[in-house]
Design a protein around this motif. Structure first.
Motif, PDB file in Angstrom:
ATOM      1  N   ALA B   5      42.981  37.509  68.255  1.00  0.00           N
ATOM      2  CA  ALA B   5      42.589  36.311  67.777  1.00  0.00           C
ATOM      3  C   ALA B   5      41.521  36.537  66.667  1.00  0.00           C
ATOM      4  CB  ALA B   5      42.144  35.337  68.829  1.00  0.00           C
ATOM      5  N   ARG B   6      40.850  37.625  66.884  1.00  0.00           N
ATOM      6  CA  ARG B   6      39.468  37.726  65.846  1.00  0.00           C
ATOM      7  C   ARG B   6      40.169  38.258  64.415  1.00  0.00           C
ATOM      8  NH1 ARG B   6      33.919  38.962  68.090  1.00  0.00           N
ATOM      9  NH2 ARG B   6      34.389  38.094  70.351  1.00  0.00           N
ATOM     10  N   VAL B   7      41.116  39.216  64.447  1.00  0.00           N
ATOM     11  CA  VAL B   7      41.743  39.728  63.655  1.00  0.00           C
ATOM     12  C   VAL B   7      42.433  38.801  62.844  1.00  0.00           C
ATOM     13  CG1 VAL B   7      43.334  41.550  62.821  1.00  0.00           C
ATOM     14  CG2 VAL B   7      41.733  42.048  64.705  1.00  0.00           C
ATOM     15  N   ALA B   8      43.371  37.984  63.540  1.00  0.00           N
ATOM     16  CA  ALA B   8      43.975  36.947  62.793  1.00  0.00           C
ATOM     17  C   ALA B   8      43.213  35.905  62.146  1.00  0.00           C
ATOM     18  CB  ALA B   8      44.886  36.152  64.018  1.00  0.00           C
ATOM     19  N   ARG B   9      42.149  35.409  62.653  1.00  0.00           N
ATOM     20  CA  ARG B   9      41.179  34.658  61.908  1.00  0.00           C
ATOM     21  C   ARG B   9      40.631  35.226  60.764  1.00  0.00           C
ATOM     22  NH1 ARG B   9      37.370  30.469  65.128  1.00  0.00           N
ATOM     23  NH2 ARG B   9      39.042  29.640  66.463  1.00  0.00           N
ATOM     24  N   ALA B  10      40.406  36.502  60.837  1.00  0.00           N
ATOM     25  CA  ALA B  10      39.709  37.236  59.737  1.00  0.00           C
ATOM     26  C   ALA B  10      40.886  37.377  58.408  1.00  0.00           C
ATOM     27  CB  ALA B  10      39.250  38.785  60.102  1.00  0.00           C
ATOM     28  N   ALA B  11      41.938  37.575  59.025  1.00  0.00           N
ATOM     29  CA  ALA B  11      43.018  37.737  58.036  1.00  0.00           C
ATOM     30  C   ALA B  11      43.243  36.557  56.975  1.00  0.00           C
ATOM     31  CB  ALA B  11      44.439  38.534  58.478  1.00  0.00           C
ATOM     32  N   LEU B  12      43.447  35.273  58.080  1.00  0.00           N
ATOM     33  CA  LEU B  12      43.524  34.206  57.678  1.00  0.00           C
ATOM     34  C   LEU B  12      42.502  33.822  56.454  1.00  0.00           C
ATOM     35  CD1 LEU B  12      45.525  31.602  57.781  1.00  0.00           C
ATOM     36  CD2 LEU B  12      43.883  30.771  59.608  1.00  0.00           C
ATOM     37  N   ALA B  13      41.122  34.136  56.903  1.00  0.00           N
ATOM     38  CA  ALA B  13      39.990  33.577  55.903  1.00  0.00           C
ATOM     39  C   ALA B  13      40.220  34.400  54.870  1.00  0.00           C
ATOM     40  CB  ALA B  13      38.839  33.794  56.614  1.00  0.00           C
ATOM     41  N   ALA B  14      40.545  35.714  54.672  1.00  0.00           N
ATOM     42  CA  ALA B  14      40.787  36.675  53.594  1.00  0.00           C
ATOM     43  C   ALA B  14      41.748  36.056  52.752  1.00  0.00           C
ATOM     44  CB  ALA B  14      40.899  38.011  54.083  1.00  0.00           C
ATOM     45  N   TRP B  15      43.044  35.805  53.408  1.00  0.00           N
ATOM     46  CA  TRP B  15      43.840  35.240  52.598  1.00  0.00           C
ATOM     47  C   TRP B  15      43.661  33.872  51.772  1.00  0.00           C
ATOM     48  CZ3 TRP B  15      49.075  36.065  51.585  1.00  0.00           C
ATOM     49  CH2 TRP B  15      49.885  35.019  51.254  1.00  0.00           C
ATOM     50  N   LEU B  16      42.950  32.977  52.453  1.00  0.00           N
ATOM     51  CA  LEU B  16      42.348  31.967  51.680  1.00  0.00           C
ATOM     52  C   LEU B  16      40.992  32.032  50.598  1.00  0.00           C
ATOM     53  CD1 LEU B  16      42.435  29.425  54.771  1.00  0.00           C
ATOM     54  CD2 LEU B  16      43.912  29.430  52.827  1.00  0.00           C
ATOM     55  N   LEU B  17      40.344  33.086  51.081  1.00  0.00           N
ATOM     56  CA  LEU B  17      39.112  33.062  50.304  1.00  0.00           C
ATOM     57  C   LEU B  17      39.499  34.329  48.878  1.00  0.00           C
ATOM     58  CD1 LEU B  17      36.407  32.842  52.816  1.00  0.00           C
ATOM     59  CD2 LEU B  17      37.084  31.169  51.240  1.00  0.00           C
ATOM     60  N   LEU B  18      40.034  35.497  49.257  1.00  0.00           N
ATOM     61  CA  LEU B  18      40.327  36.299  48.237  1.00  0.00           C
ATOM     62  C   LEU B  18      40.588  36.110  47.003  1.00  0.00           C
ATOM     63  CD1 LEU B  18      42.015  39.473  49.991  1.00  0.00           C
ATOM     64  CD2 LEU B  18      39.730  39.254  49.010  1.00  0.00           C
ATOM     65  N   PRO B  19      41.615  35.099  46.633  1.00  0.00           N
ATOM     66  CA  PRO B  19      42.024  34.527  45.411  1.00  0.00           C
ATOM     67  C   PRO B  19      40.618  33.755  44.488  1.00  0.00           C
ATOM     68  CG  PRO B  19      43.704  33.570  46.960  1.00  0.00           C
ATOM     69  CD  PRO B  19      42.406  34.495  47.875  1.00  0.00           C
ATOM     70  N   LEU B  20      39.811  33.231  45.315  1.00  0.00           N
ATOM     71  CA  LEU B  20      38.452  32.821  44.760  1.00  0.00           C
ATOM     72  C   LEU B  20      37.740  33.762  44.222  1.00  0.00           C
ATOM     73  CD1 LEU B  20      37.805  30.223  47.281  1.00  0.00           C
ATOM     74  CD2 LEU B  20      38.989  29.801  45.198  1.00  0.00           C
ATOM     75  N   VAL B  21      37.855  35.105  44.584  1.00  0.00           N
ATOM     76  CA  VAL B  21      36.756  36.433  44.307  1.00  0.00           C
ATOM     77  C   VAL B  21      37.059  36.400  42.702  1.00  0.00           C
ATOM     78  CG1 VAL B  21      36.136  38.571  44.460  1.00  0.00           C
ATOM     79  CG2 VAL B  21      36.848  37.478  46.643  1.00  0.00           C
ATOM     80  N   PRO B  22      38.273  36.577  41.921  1.00  0.00           N
ATOM     81  CA  PRO B  22      38.320  36.693  40.658  1.00  0.00           C
ATOM     82  C   PRO B  22      37.907  35.504  40.017  1.00  0.00           C
ATOM     83  CG  PRO B  22      40.500  37.087  41.693  1.00  0.00           C
ATOM     84  CD  PRO B  22      39.430  36.753  42.966  1.00  0.00           C
ATOM     85  N   LEU B  23      37.930  34.247  40.534  1.00  0.00           N
ATOM     86  CA  LEU B  23      37.619  32.995  39.966  1.00  0.00           C
ATOM     87  C   LEU B  23      36.056  32.972  39.788  1.00  0.00           C
ATOM     88  CD1 LEU B  23      39.300  30.016  41.104  1.00  0.00           C
ATOM     89  CD2 LEU B  23      39.229  30.802  38.940  1.00  0.00           C
ATOM     90  N   VAL B  24      35.551  33.613  40.967  1.00  0.00           N
ATOM     91  CA  VAL B  24      33.938  33.534  40.957  1.00  0.00           C
ATOM     92  C   VAL B  24      33.498  34.730  40.021  1.00  0.00           C
ATOM     93  CG1 VAL B  24      31.881  33.984  42.489  1.00  0.00           C
ATOM     94  CG2 VAL B  24      33.627  32.679  43.321  1.00  0.00           C
ATOM     95  N   LEU B  25      33.983  35.622  39.889  1.00  0.00           N
ATOM     96  CA  LEU B  25      33.690  36.740  38.987  1.00  0.00           C
ATOM     97  C   LEU B  25      33.928  36.077  37.481  1.00  0.00           C
ATOM     98  CD1 LEU B  25      35.070  40.032  40.592  1.00  0.00           C
ATOM     99  CD2 LEU B  25      32.715  39.104  40.664  1.00  0.00           C
ATOM    100  N   TRP B  26      35.039  35.448  37.198  1.00  0.00           N
ATOM    101  CA  TRP B  26      35.327  35.124  35.896  1.00  0.00           C
ATOM    102  C   TRP B  26      34.260  33.902  35.535  1.00  0.00           C
ATOM    103  CZ3 TRP B  26      37.182  36.731  31.463  1.00  0.00           C
ATOM    104  CH2 TRP B  26      38.360  37.608  31.384  1.00  0.00           C
ATOM    105  N   ALA B  27      33.930  33.144  36.349  1.00  0.00           N
ATOM    106  CA  ALA B  27      33.162  32.016  36.131  1.00  0.00           C
ATOM    107  C   ALA B  27      31.737  32.665  35.697  1.00  0.00           C
ATOM    108  CB  ALA B  27      32.876  31.212  37.233  1.00  0.00           C
TER     109      ALA B  27
END
Lengths: 378, 256
Positions: B5-27
């Motif tokens: 469950a922990r791994v699944a939660r981490a994967a889900l969070a990564a799936w949702l948050l990773l696309p934001l990383v380039p956005l934050v960098l670009w900003a």
């Protein structure tokens, strides 16, 4: 409880779907002020309908509810001066225990502070003082039902309606709640209308009992009377009676495969079913001259300390008679025995009407409903 | 919680948050050219450009649009959901299908067609946008509230009535508090419909109502201002995220 009211239900009838038999049919009942009356019936007998109609949560097709002589037809539930405790505690989950109990005062405009102080008093009455701050969902089943009771009492109803409030609790908790309610009755003197399927609960709590079956009132009275003199097969069965011997009554004597047995009171001549409670039947030796009938033990049913034996008396198809043994007594199946059926314990009820016009299933116990309540008493 | 469950939660969070990383960098990048893994020059040029392009008023307009849609579509959805769950609505299935139709029809076609109608009726453009988006939000609020009412135990209100509450008090003191988590969820979805809409705002609003999505789209359609686009995109993502957390907290309290 400022003043307990006198409740009268008059000819209450509720038809849910046109063409279907009514859920409740011409139900009349008096609940004197300060008394506790139990409506006893199996599930589906219409007993919850009685409470819903009384509380105003549902409107009767016919009939009326009177409180202290005032007709409550058309009066909404919140202005009837009644409070109900359901089988489910239904504590408002968004409120604390204290605010649950203070609910009735709050919706009537009592200031929060006063309402909460009074709530504490009622929590004290049900031995839950100090639980006020807890969330309603943190309680155990028994505590929840105590709070539900306190909440209903805090509404200061003129009639307290209890819809199988203790049925979901385990035996020990139920006994505890019975003691609590008995105690509250002494202290607050409320008028209580209780609905239950459990004769023991009715016995523990109520002054009088009204037996309901198939939507019709079968009999009212003290439970003790109902045990010894049931008015119908339905009442006998609901109260745990099992021995039923069809026969004929002539001049106060019931004739059946069990022989000619004199009855304790007057019974009209004609066909009648002899019912005897197993606790009243005494088992003796087969040769005992006091024995009314003799037979053979065919089945033994363990029931705690006392066993219940089924004795088959010779007759067409064998006539089963049930008897409860004394504490610790044992009898093996196959043993011939004599049975004493004390005269006072013999009761005769009208036979089940197997060809009821309403299309009742022939040969089943419910068939007696179609024929209406028996008024025949020994 | 188990390891899976922990791994699944981490994967889900990564799936949702990773696309934001380039956005934050670009900003935060003043200069970031092809082979570099990280921006070569950090700065606030993107933010400045976004503010100059009108990000402030556009966010405000988007917020108002989202709130108006939520305020209109939540009670309407609650009423429709309650009717569908509690009463025998004649041809309830057809009613539900009609309410769900905005989800099925292509929004572009609907908006174009209704734009003509609204123009002929002389409905002011912003009002037209509010109305159409409320209709577009209704399927979400109705379906959610229908499920909530279907699971709702009316015994609580009956108990309240016997305790002296009027029908109105039973609704406001018992029914609505019990349904608060569902109402918050429905309002959140309706807010999102208004907050994130592009097609209806563009076509029906006729360019008068410049909301954040319109600004993002126009900025993204030209090249060379990635930092500004990133800032605008982030400002579209963050408010719903904050709201989601708030709604989640309300829901948690309701279940506690």
């Amino acid at each position: 409880m400022t003043s307990s009211g006198m409740l009268r239900l008059e000819e209450l009838t509720r038809v849910h779907t046109a063409g279907q038999p009514p859920a409740l049919d011409g139900f009349t009942l008096d609940v004197p002020a300060g008394s506790c009356v139990a409506v006893l019936g199996p599930s589906g007998s219409g007993k919850s309908t009685v409470l819903r109609l009384t509380a105003g949560l549902d409107a009767p097709t016919r009939g009326s509810v009177h409180l202290d002589g005032r007709d409550l037809t058309g009066v909404p539930p919140e202005r009837r001066g009644m409070a109900m405790v359901f089988q489910r505690p239904l504590l408002f989950p968004h409120l604390s225990v204290r605010d649950n109990v203070a609910f009735a005062d709050r919706v009537r405009g009592v200031p929060r502070r006063t309402a909460r102080e009074r709530a504490e008093e009622y929590l004290g009455l049900v031995a839950l003082g100090g639980y006020g701050d807890r969330p309603a969902r943190s309680l155990s089943g028994g505590q929840e039902q105590r709070v539900a009771l306190a909440r209903a009492l805090a509404a200061e109803p003129r009639v307290l309606l209890l819809d199988e409030p203790f049925s979901a609790l385990d035996t020990a908790l139920r006994a505890e709640m019975h003691d609590l309610l008995t105690d509250l009755r002494v202290r607050l003197d409320p008028t209580v209308l209780l609905v239950t399927h459990d004769p023991a609960e009715a016995d523990a709590l109520a002054d009088t009992v009204a037996v309901l079956d198939g939507g019709r009132l079968q009999q009212t009275g003290l439970l003790r009377e109902l045990y010894t003199a049931p008015a119908s097969l339905a009442v006998s069965r609901l109260l745990g009676g099992r021995t039923e011997v069809a026969g004929t009554v002539r001049d106060g004597v019931h004739s059946s495969p069990l022989g000619d047995l004199p009855l304790p009171g007057w019974v009209p001549d004609g066909p009648g079913v002899l019912v005897v409670r197993p606790e009243a039947v005494r088992v003796t030796a087969p040769g005992d001259p006091a024995a009314d009938v003799t037979g053979t033990v065919v089945r033994v049913r363990r029931r705690g300390l006392r066993a219940l034996v089924v004795v088959e008396v010779p007759g067409p198809g064998g006539v089963p008679v049930e008897a409860e043994l004394g504490a610790g007594e044992e009898l093996p199946a196959g043993r011939p025995v004599g049975l004493v059926l004390p005269v006072a314990a013999r009761a005769v009820v009208p036979p089940a009407t197997t060809s009821a016009p309403t299309g009742a299933r022939p040969g089943t116990s419910r068939a007696s409903v179609g024929g209406g309540p028996g008024r025949r008493r020994p | 919680m188990g390891l899976t469950a922990r791994v699944a939660r981490a994967a889900l969070a990564a799936w949702l948050l990773l696309p934001l990383v380039p956005l934050v960098l670009w900003a935060a990048a003043d200069r970031w050219t092809a082979p570099a893994v990280l921006p070569q020059a950090w700065g606030t040029a993107g933010l400045r450009d976004a503010v100059d392009a009108g990000a402030g008023p556009a966010s405000l307009r988007s917020t108002v649009l989202g709130l108006v849609v939520a305020v209109l579509a939540t009670p309407l959805g609650a009423m429709a959901g309650r009717a569908l769950a509690t009463y025998r609505v004649p041809v309830g299935g057809a009613v539900l299908a009609a309410l769900l139709s905005p989800l099925v029809l292509p929004p572009f076609a609907v908006a174009l067609g209704l734009d003509v109608l609204l123009l002929r009726l002389r409905v002011p453009e912003p009002v037209g946008v509010f109305l159409l988006l409320t209709v577009a939000a209704l399927p979400y609020t109705t379906v959610l509230m229908r499920a909530a009412y279907a699971a709702h135990d009316t015994g609580f209100e009956e108990e309240a009535r016997t305790l002296g509450a009027t029908a109105r008090q039973a609704v406001f003191h018992v029914q609505l508090p019990l349904l608060a988590p569902a109402l918050a969820g429905a309002a959140f979805l309706a807010f999102l419909v208004g907050w994130s809409d592009y097609v209806v705002t563009l076509l029906v609003g006729g360019g008068q109502l410049v909301t954040l999505p319109l600004l993002v789209a126009s900025a993204a359609s030209t090249v060379g201002n990635e930092a500004q686009v990133a800032v605008l995109s982030l400002s579209s993502v963050l408010p719903p995220l904050v709201l989601l957390v708030a709604v989640g907290l309300v829901g948690q309290r309701g279940r506690a």
